[in-house]
Design an enzyme around this catalytic site. Structure first.
Site, short mmCIF file in Angstrom:
data_model
loop_
_atom_site.label_atom_id
_atom_site.label_comp_id
_atom_site.label_asym_id
_atom_site.label_seq_id
_atom_site.Cartn_x
_atom_site.Cartn_y
_atom_site.Cartn_z
N GLU A 107 23.26 60.63 -49.77
CA GLU A 107 23.55 61.91 -49.14
C GLU A 107 25.11 62.36 -49.19
O GLU A 107 25.74 61.96 -48.10
CB GLU A 107 22.80 62.33 -47.86
CG GLU A 107 21.34 61.80 -47.96
CD GLU A 107 20.69 61.81 -46.44
OE1 GLU A 107 20.81 62.81 -45.91
OE2 GLU A 107 20.53 60.88 -45.83
N GLU A 121 27.02 55.99 -44.34
CA GLU A 121 26.19 56.98 -44.03
C GLU A 121 25.39 57.66 -45.19
O GLU A 121 24.22 58.05 -45.33
CB GLU A 121 26.05 57.79 -42.60
CG GLU A 121 26.17 56.99 -41.63
CD GLU A 121 24.81 56.46 -40.94
OE1 GLU A 121 23.84 57.00 -41.49
OE2 GLU A 121 24.91 55.52 -40.29
N GLU A 149 12.50 52.83 -40.76
CA GLU A 149 13.45 52.81 -41.65
C GLU A 149 14.15 51.45 -41.71
O GLU A 149 14.12 50.60 -40.71
CB GLU A 149 14.68 53.64 -41.11
CG GLU A 149 14.40 55.17 -41.04
CD GLU A 149 15.53 56.02 -40.77
OE1 GLU A 149 15.36 57.13 -40.43
OE2 GLU A 149 16.64 55.51 -40.31
N LYS A 185 26.43 64.04 -45.99
CA LYS A 185 25.76 63.68 -44.73
C LYS A 185 27.17 63.43 -43.64
O LYS A 185 27.91 62.98 -44.11
CB LYS A 185 24.88 62.54 -44.69
CG LYS A 185 24.35 62.00 -43.55
CD LYS A 185 23.44 61.09 -43.73
CE LYS A 185 22.51 60.50 -42.31
NZ LYS A 185 21.60 59.38 -42.47
#
Length: 195
Positions: A121, A130, A70, A124
């Site tokens: 997202e 995030e 990642e 999330k």
């Protein structure tokens, strides 16, 4: 396997780590280390990857290949998480990986890298940043343009770029450097790969 996020180092060290160093924009050495010789770094990604490699070396496993599972930069959520920074980081990360330059500790090696994430997202948990690591919005529109094969790239015959998809599902894109007579419109190629 390692997660490498210059964003978090930059976010927590505003003023100590320059944006140019974190975003692959520095053209000169920013950090110089004398470990097993003299290693010079002009980007934070390489420094973080080499930290991981140094730890593996200390355990006596210097020949183990590494994979960056990642890496990415959020486009919103804090002072350094902007669309411009996310676009710059991810495009420069792709360019760096495609260059086959490796790192100062392992020069000339391909760094297999997964970009986090394909989509933002919006539900999330966690901090606002995030929710904003995606290259695309949840409605499939691009957050910013991504160049998967820079004009200056003239290296490997086959390049793998990995994009981490939401909920830890991976979408593997295989990009082939086409022969001149087989070159296609880059937009069509990216569209077909993401289809």
């Amino acid at each position: 396997m390692a997660h490498v996020y210059p964003h978090f180092s930059s976010k927590h060290s505003v003023g100590s780590i320059s944006a140019d160093y974190a975003l692959f924009r520095s053209t000169s050495t920013v950090v110089s280390l004398v470990i097993d010789g003299s290693l010079m770094y002009n980007n934070l990604f390489d420094a973080l990857v080499d930290t991981f490699i140094a730890a593996i070396d200390k355990l006596g496993h210097s020949n183990i290949p590494i994979v960056i599972t990642e890496s990415g930069w959020p486009s919103a959520g804090n002072a350094v998480a902007t669309v411009d920074n996310a676009r710059t980081y991810n495009n420069n990360l792709i360019k760096h990986v495609l260059s086959n330059a490796g790192t100062p500790k392992r020069p000339g090696t391909t760094i297999e890298t997964y970009i986090f994430a394909l989509f933002n997202e919006n539900q999330k948990a966690g901090g606002e940043e995030e929710r904003h690591f995606g290259l695309f919005e949840t409605n499939k529109t691009p957050v910013y343009p991504v160049v998967f094969q820079p004009e200056s790239y003239r290296g490997l015959n086959v390049v793998y770029i990995y994009l981490t998809v939401v909920y830890n599902v991976f979408l593997k894109l295989k990009l082939l450097q086409a022969l001149p007579k087989q070159r296609r419109n880059r937009a069509l190629l990216v569209h077909n790969l993401l289809y």
